[in-house]
Design a protein around this motif. Structure first.
Motif, PDB file in Angstrom:
ATOM      1  N   SER A   1       0.806  -1.218   0.000  1.00 39.18           N
ATOM      2  CA  SER A   1       0.000   0.000   0.000  1.00 39.18           C
ATOM      3  C   SER A   1       0.841   1.271   0.000  1.00 39.18           C
ATOM      4  N   PHE A   2       2.153   1.171   0.122  1.00 40.85           N
ATOM      5  CA  PHE A   2       3.014   2.340   0.249  1.00 40.85           C
ATOM      6  C   PHE A   2       3.270   3.007  -1.105  1.00 40.85           C
ATOM      7  N   PRO A   3       3.409   4.346  -1.114  1.00 46.23           N
ATOM      8  CA  PRO A   3       3.711   5.054  -2.368  1.00 46.23           C
ATOM      9  C   PRO A   3       5.103   4.700  -2.907  1.00 46.23           C
ATOM     10  N   ASP A   4       5.312   4.980  -4.164  1.00 42.62           N
ATOM     11  CA  ASP A   4       6.620   4.766  -4.789  1.00 42.62           C
ATOM     12  C   ASP A   4       7.693   5.546  -4.019  1.00 42.62           C
ATOM     13  N   GLY A   5       8.881   4.926  -3.913  1.00 38.96           N
ATOM     14  CA  GLY A   5      10.025   5.616  -3.327  1.00 38.96           C
ATOM     15  C   GLY A   5       9.870   6.028  -1.886  1.00 38.96           C
ATOM     16  N   SER A   6       9.186   5.226  -1.078  1.00 38.83           N
ATOM     17  CA  SER A   6       8.900   5.601   0.318  1.00 38.83           C
ATOM     18  C   SER A   6      10.040   5.311   1.291  1.00 38.83           C
ATOM     19  N   PHE A   7      10.956   4.407   0.934  1.00 35.87           N
ATOM     20  CA  PHE A   7      11.921   3.912   1.920  1.00 35.87           C
ATOM     21  C   PHE A   7      13.361   3.987   1.419  1.00 35.87           C
ATOM     22  N   ASP A   8      14.278   4.205   2.370  1.00 32.63           N
ATOM     23  CA  ASP A   8      15.712   4.207   2.069  1.00 32.63           C
ATOM     24  C   ASP A   8      16.238   2.785   1.890  1.00 32.63           C
ATOM     25  N   ALA A   9      15.601   1.834   2.554  1.00 38.38           N
ATOM     26  CA  ALA A   9      16.006   0.429   2.459  1.00 38.38           C
ATOM     27  C   ALA A   9      14.781  -0.455   2.607  1.00 38.38           C
ATOM     28  N   VAL A  10      14.789  -1.550   1.888  1.00 35.73           N
ATOM     29  CA  VAL A  10      13.764  -2.583   2.027  1.00 35.73           C
ATOM     30  C   VAL A  10      14.477  -3.886   2.350  1.00 35.73           C
ATOM     31  N   THR A  11      14.044  -4.553   3.397  1.00 36.99           N
ATOM     32  CA  THR A  11      14.727  -5.755   3.854  1.00 36.99           C
ATOM     33  C   THR A  11      13.759  -6.921   3.965  1.00 36.99           C
ATOM     34  N   SER A  12      14.310  -8.119   3.957  1.00 39.50           N
ATOM     35  CA  SER A  12      13.518  -9.315   4.235  1.00 39.50           C
ATOM     36  C   SER A  12      14.453 -10.427   4.690  1.00 39.50           C
ATOM     37  N   ALA A  13      14.186 -10.970   5.862  1.00 38.75           N
ATOM     38  CA  ALA A  13      14.982 -12.078   6.387  1.00 38.75           C
ATOM     39  C   ALA A  13      14.115 -13.330   6.449  1.00 38.75           C
ATOM     40  N   TYR A  14      14.436 -14.289   5.605  1.00 35.90           N
ATOM     41  CA  TYR A  14      13.767 -15.598   5.577  1.00 35.90           C
ATOM     42  C   TYR A  14      12.286 -15.486   5.225  1.00 35.90           C
ATOM     43  N   GLY A  15      11.952 -14.543   4.367  1.00 38.87           N
ATOM     44  CA  GLY A  15      10.569 -14.387   3.962  1.00 38.87           C
ATOM     45  C   GLY A  15      10.347 -14.441   2.463  1.00 38.87           C
ATOM     46  N   VAL A  16      11.378 -14.091   1.698  1.00 41.85           N
ATOM     47  CA  VAL A  16      11.218 -13.985   0.245  1.00 41.85           C
ATOM     48  C   VAL A  16      10.866 -15.331  -0.382  1.00 41.85           C
ATOM     49  N   ARG A  17      11.389 -16.416   0.173  1.00 42.47           N
ATOM     50  CA  ARG A  17      11.098 -17.729  -0.414  1.00 42.47           C
ATOM     51  C   ARG A  17       9.615 -18.106  -0.260  1.00 42.47           C
ATOM     52  N   ASN A  18       8.889 -17.369   0.585  1.00 44.21           N
ATOM     53  CA  ASN A  18       7.462 -17.632   0.772  1.00 44.21           C
ATOM     54  C   ASN A  18       6.579 -16.816  -0.164  1.00 44.21           C
ATOM     55  N   PHE A  19       7.186 -15.954  -0.991  1.00 45.24           N
ATOM     56  CA  PHE A  19       6.404 -15.150  -1.918  1.00 45.24           C
ATOM     57  C   PHE A  19       5.630 -16.056  -2.874  1.00 45.24           C
ATOM     58  N   GLN A  20       4.366 -15.739  -3.068  1.00 45.00           N
ATOM     59  CA  GLN A  20       3.554 -16.502  -4.014  1.00 45.00           C
ATOM     60  C   GLN A  20       4.087 -16.346  -5.439  1.00 45.00           C
ATOM     61  N   ASP A  21       4.572 -15.136  -5.740  1.00 44.40           N
ATOM     62  CA  ASP A  21       5.150 -14.830  -7.048  1.00 44.40           C
ATOM     63  C   ASP A  21       6.423 -14.037  -6.776  1.00 44.40           C
ATOM     64  N   LEU A  22       7.580 -14.660  -6.943  1.00 43.44           N
ATOM     65  CA  LEU A  22       8.856 -14.033  -6.576  1.00 43.44           C
ATOM     66  C   LEU A  22       9.081 -12.741  -7.346  1.00 43.44           C
ATOM     67  N   ASP A  23       8.885 -12.765  -8.656  1.00 39.20           N
ATOM     68  CA  ASP A  23       9.109 -11.571  -9.470  1.00 39.20           C
ATOM     69  C   ASP A  23       8.216 -10.416  -9.029  1.00 39.20           C
ATOM     70  N   LYS A  24       6.947 -10.698  -8.813  1.00 38.20           N
ATOM     71  CA  LYS A  24       6.002  -9.653  -8.429  1.00 38.20           C
ATOM     72  C   LYS A  24       6.361  -9.069  -7.066  1.00 38.20           C
ATOM     73  N   GLY A  25       6.726  -9.933  -6.123  1.00 37.61           N
ATOM     74  CA  GLY A  25       7.121  -9.459  -4.800  1.00 37.61           C
ATOM     75  C   GLY A  25       8.356  -8.579  -4.855  1.00 37.61           C
ATOM     76  N   LEU A  26       9.345  -8.971  -5.655  1.00 38.40           N
ATOM     77  CA  LEU A  26      10.564  -8.178  -5.794  1.00 38.40           C
ATOM     78  C   LEU A  26      10.286  -6.864  -6.514  1.00 38.40           C
ATOM     79  N   GLN A  27       9.379  -6.886  -7.474  1.00 39.34           N
ATOM     80  CA  GLN A  27       8.995  -5.655  -8.170  1.00 39.34           C
ATOM     81  C   GLN A  27       8.373  -4.647  -7.210  1.00 39.34           C
TER      82      GLN A  27
END
Length: 222
Positions: free
Chosen positions: A100-126
């Motif tokens: 829900s966040f606007p474009d360019g909202s954060f200086d860093a985006v992180t994920s620890a042990y969560g990315v492998r649970n993405f339903q669609d990896l490409d979409k989540g990374l996008q």
């Protein structure tokens, strides 16, 4: 599933990794800290372990922990209150496929042990790329099967025999720790992941394996 295992999630993480996951997290946080991010989004924040570590090791303004599991975040909120960091860390119910966040909202985006649970990896990374400001950094810490003999074979035995047994005993959930090795094996190896990140639009991609390749850290720039 994550709501069900939330009360025992932290204890099992440390147990299953023999405590080594704490060292992996510290190394990743210190690598990000060199870039001095102020506003951080922690995707699939779970019980907030990674967010809490970043708040303690990086001089920052605010961390937003985002997750689809209210059960996990409920545990995280209790931990944040106990540490007195409620002004630094907040939690938001979010679907990583459609943030829900606007474009360019954060200086860093992180994920620890969560990315492998993405339903669609490409979409989540996008989506992670979209909410990151230009020049900001992406940090991912993820479990990966070791690539070489004999650790590859030893880890397969541990993941498919020991891990599910310990998981059932502690969490009383029959599916969660059978799912874990399956999700690890389906996740791209670092060389493939680097290509995916580059295709999404990230640059200056660095990755590093820890502990014979069981864990991999990715750091990239938008």
């Amino acid at each position: 599933m994550f709501d069900r295992i939330a009360p025992t999630y932290d204890r099992l993480n440390h147990l299953l990794s023999l405590g080594i996951d704490r060292r992996w997290r510290r190394k990743a946080v210190d690598a990000l800290g060199k870039h001095r991010p102020q506003q951080i989004l922690d995707i699939a924040t779970g019980t907030g372990d990674f967010a809490l570590l970043m708040a303690k090791r990086i001089k920052l303004q605010h961390i937003t922990g985002a997750d689809i599991s209210e059960g996990m975040m409920a545990v995280g909120r209790e931990k944040v209150l106990k540490e007195g960091l409620q002004d630094t860390i907040s939690f938001e119910h979010e679907d990583c496929m459609s943030l829900s966040f606007p474009d360019g909202s954060f200086d860093a985006v992180t994920s620890a042990y969560g990315v492998r649970n993405f339903q669609d990896l490409d979409k989540g990374l996008q989506e992670m790329h979209r909410v990151l400001r230009h020049g900001g950094h992406l940090l991912i810490v993820e479990l990966t099967p070791p690539p070489c003999f004999p650790m590859k074979q030893m880890f397969w035995l541990y993941a498919h025999v020991v891990m599910p047994i310990l998981g059932r005993l502690v969490s009383h959930d029959n599916s969660a720790y059978t799912y874990l090795p399956a999700s690890m094996e389906a996740f791209p190896q670092p060389e493939q992941m680097e290509g995916i990140l580059r295709r999404i639009g990230f640059s200056d991609i660095e990755w590093k394996r820890f502990t014979f390749g069981i864990n991999t850290m990715y750091l990239a720039k938008k």
